[in-house]
Design a protein around this motif. Sequence first.
Motif, short mmCIF file in Angstrom:
data_model
loop_
_atom_site.label_atom_id
_atom_site.label_comp_id
_atom_site.label_asym_id
_atom_site.label_seq_id
_atom_site.Cartn_x
_atom_site.Cartn_y
_atom_site.Cartn_z
N ALA B 240 62.91 -9.30 -40.17
CA ALA B 240 63.81 -9.90 -41.15
C ALA B 240 63.85 -9.07 -42.43
O ALA B 240 64.90 -8.87 -43.02
N ILE B 241 62.70 -8.55 -42.82
CA ILE B 241 62.65 -7.71 -44.02
C ILE B 241 63.32 -6.37 -43.74
O ILE B 241 64.16 -5.90 -44.51
N LYS B 242 63.00 -5.80 -42.58
CA LYS B 242 63.54 -4.49 -42.24
C LYS B 242 65.05 -4.52 -42.07
O LYS B 242 65.75 -3.56 -42.36
N ALA B 243 65.55 -5.67 -41.60
CA ALA B 243 67.00 -5.76 -41.42
C ALA B 243 67.70 -6.15 -42.71
O ALA B 243 68.90 -6.36 -42.73
N ALA B 274 67.28 -11.48 -31.80
CA ALA B 274 68.17 -12.41 -32.48
C ALA B 274 67.38 -13.12 -33.57
O ALA B 274 66.28 -13.60 -33.31
N ILE B 275 67.93 -13.15 -34.77
CA ILE B 275 67.28 -13.81 -35.90
C ILE B 275 68.18 -14.92 -36.39
O ILE B 275 69.41 -14.78 -36.38
N GLY B 280 74.60 -11.16 -35.64
CA GLY B 280 74.47 -9.99 -34.78
C GLY B 280 73.05 -9.91 -34.27
O GLY B 280 72.37 -10.93 -34.17
N ILE B 281 72.64 -8.69 -33.97
CA ILE B 281 71.27 -8.52 -33.49
C ILE B 281 70.63 -7.30 -34.16
O ILE B 281 71.32 -6.45 -34.72
N VAL B 282 69.32 -7.25 -34.09
CA VAL B 282 68.58 -6.07 -34.53
C VAL B 282 68.09 -5.37 -33.28
O VAL B 282 67.58 -6.01 -32.36
N LEU B 283 68.25 -4.06 -33.23
CA LEU B 283 67.69 -3.30 -32.12
C LEU B 283 66.42 -2.59 -32.60
O LEU B 283 66.43 -1.93 -33.63
N ALA B 296 65.76 0.34 -34.98
CA ALA B 296 66.71 1.39 -34.65
C ALA B 296 68.00 1.17 -35.42
O ALA B 296 68.48 2.05 -36.13
N LYS B 297 68.57 0.00 -35.27
CA LYS B 297 69.76 -0.33 -36.05
C LYS B 297 70.08 -1.82 -35.96
O LYS B 297 69.50 -2.54 -35.15
N VAL B 298 71.00 -2.22 -36.82
CA VAL B 298 71.48 -3.59 -36.79
C VAL B 298 72.90 -3.55 -36.25
O VAL B 298 73.73 -2.79 -36.75
N VAL B 299 73.18 -4.30 -35.20
CA VAL B 299 74.53 -4.39 -34.67
C VAL B 299 75.13 -5.71 -35.15
O VAL B 299 74.63 -6.78 -34.80
#
Lengths: 255, 420
Positions: B240-243, B274-275, B280-283, B296-299
């Motif tokens: 959650a912090i990283k995204a 999924a948060i 979207g989602i975090v990879l 890796a990234k946030v889609v």
Amino acid sequence: MSETEINPTISKSTGLPRKRFYRARAHSNPLSDSHFPVPISPSQVDYSLHYPQLFPSSGQADSSKKIQFADVGCGFGGLLISLSTLFPETLMIGMELRDKVTEYVKERISSLRIANPGHYQNVSVVRTNSMKYIPNYFEKGQLSKMFFLFPDPHFKEKNHRRRVISPFLLDEYAYVLEDGGIIYTITDVEELGDWMKSCLENHPMFEALTEKELEADPVVKLLSSATEEGQKVARNGGQTFQAVFRRIVPTNQAS
Amino acid sequence: MESEPKKETEVAPALIAVHPDQSSVAVAVAVGPHLRVFDLAAGSAASLIDDSDAVPFHKDNIRAVRFAANGKLFVSAGDDKTVKVWSTQSWRCITTVSSEKRVTAVAISNDGTFVCFADKFGLVWVVDLDPPLLDKKPAPLLSHYCSIITSLEFSPDGRFILSADRDFKIRVTNFPNKPLNGAHQIQSFCLGHTEFVSCLAFVKSSQECPQGLLVSGSGDSTVRLWDITSGALLDTCEVAIKAGLLESNGKAEEHGHAVTDLWTVRDGLLVAVAIQSLHGIVLLNCNVSSQTLSVAKVVSVAGEAFVPTCLGSSSSTGNLWMVTGVSSLPGSNNPSLARVRVISGIDGKQESVVLEDESIPGGKKLLETLQGTASVDDNAFLAAAEAVKAAMYNLLIKKQYPSENREYRKKSRNDRKLKS
């Protein structure tokens, strides 16, 4: 007048806490949600808090020495105090759910430590729900002895799942006990004695100690004599039922 | 006023399961008591057959759906205290298992012979599907003492069954040859989460690590990487912090960023997360040799307030399926909401793109089947997101009574004597 002199909860003659000021209910619901801190994992258990003389600084001072005896539902701590002098080199802990009783044992240990310098440094107590948090305190195979002395019988069938010895909880006890570790149970309730014995007999990771082994084990004698409950039963001329089992490696049970 | 929270607990998030086969032969969505299956090979809705001819097949909210690893079986279970095992060839219900309590999680052994399910008492039961009988009696396998199990998973080599609970525990148990006698040998506990554990997934085995590594998501807004043999925590990723959802110092909203679901793609080298508040989602990249997780990234899903409640994909099509929705949306005409989206190129061969409805495999027909309707009203999303949050909250978070309340109760206890 100093603080201790007017404190009525400490006995003037012995310096020990007086039990009547720590009266608590005999029963506590182990299913209710807990409101006390629980270590996240066994490595987070602060040994310096429990054994200040042996672990002067907090953190992992001496990782080689770990708690080996657990008295689950230690009550007023009679067994722990006896074991402390019998096994002075072994770290042991009492686990008790009732906060007032835990407070009493804490006071009792600290008074004993003051009265007998250098002794009782290997014994401590923690308030916790051992039915829920055993894996948070001990690593796999860490314990060599576990004690379940005079547990709450929970007579009603509806409440049998509150019993501290139950088929599923034995899985967790087998996990924290080392291979060859011993589990001691005793009760004055025949029905519960039968239940604990059959739970242990039916579990693939426990086997009963032979008569000879029971005879040779100095701890077995303490089960009925050292605890407050045991003394009460003896005073009233009651019967006790014990079951002492060894943790074994199951034979071709798991893959 | 009193009945309000009760109602919220009965809201169930929508679930999705994708057939593990390369061709992705079927996608199933469960929303409330409704089970919808779309057969991608045939390009039409699969019609489910249950000889007990109960319609709907589940009488109450479905809480768990999953395909077997070999793709031959599908299991659905939930609040109606039944576990239904379906054949994916005929979509006929081959077994209905009755549970004493409501079912919270299911798993199927890798060879497809045993179905395990967890109930509200924290007990895990096992059913032997061989021989296949219509009415099967479950046997108790293991138990988490008084804690609801949120996820069940078999290890890739089939040696262990993993159970996660709403306390913070993940238990790794040897799955015995004769599971009907119970699973007594605990391999390890994975301890480190500080809140409920919501989901488990495996990074598939490799040369260096034949057991595979475990990833888990939790209400503490982290994804953690574990070695299940020892229970050692290898890495923690504060997703959650990283995204960018959460300031590292302040907690904007408690439990607002719980990890709701995880799915591993490319044998777990990528983990989709999924948060609860992310559109979207975090990879995450999982580096097996260094045993680390990194973002890796946030889609993001543009245009809609799409917060996925469940993820799924088949082994190597490169499509990640997401669903959001709830059953019995409060204050809405729609009895339930389900919205399906697909991210393509998740396998890294191409750029990951959130597919438009037209380009989804199965097209409009699939959406009509799985969503119940081709288009979803935008307003419904926000209401749904709120309802899901409330449902999760009631399901997973223990009620906290302030210490004053507890002190007051203690004071009124008649056994309390002098203590100064």
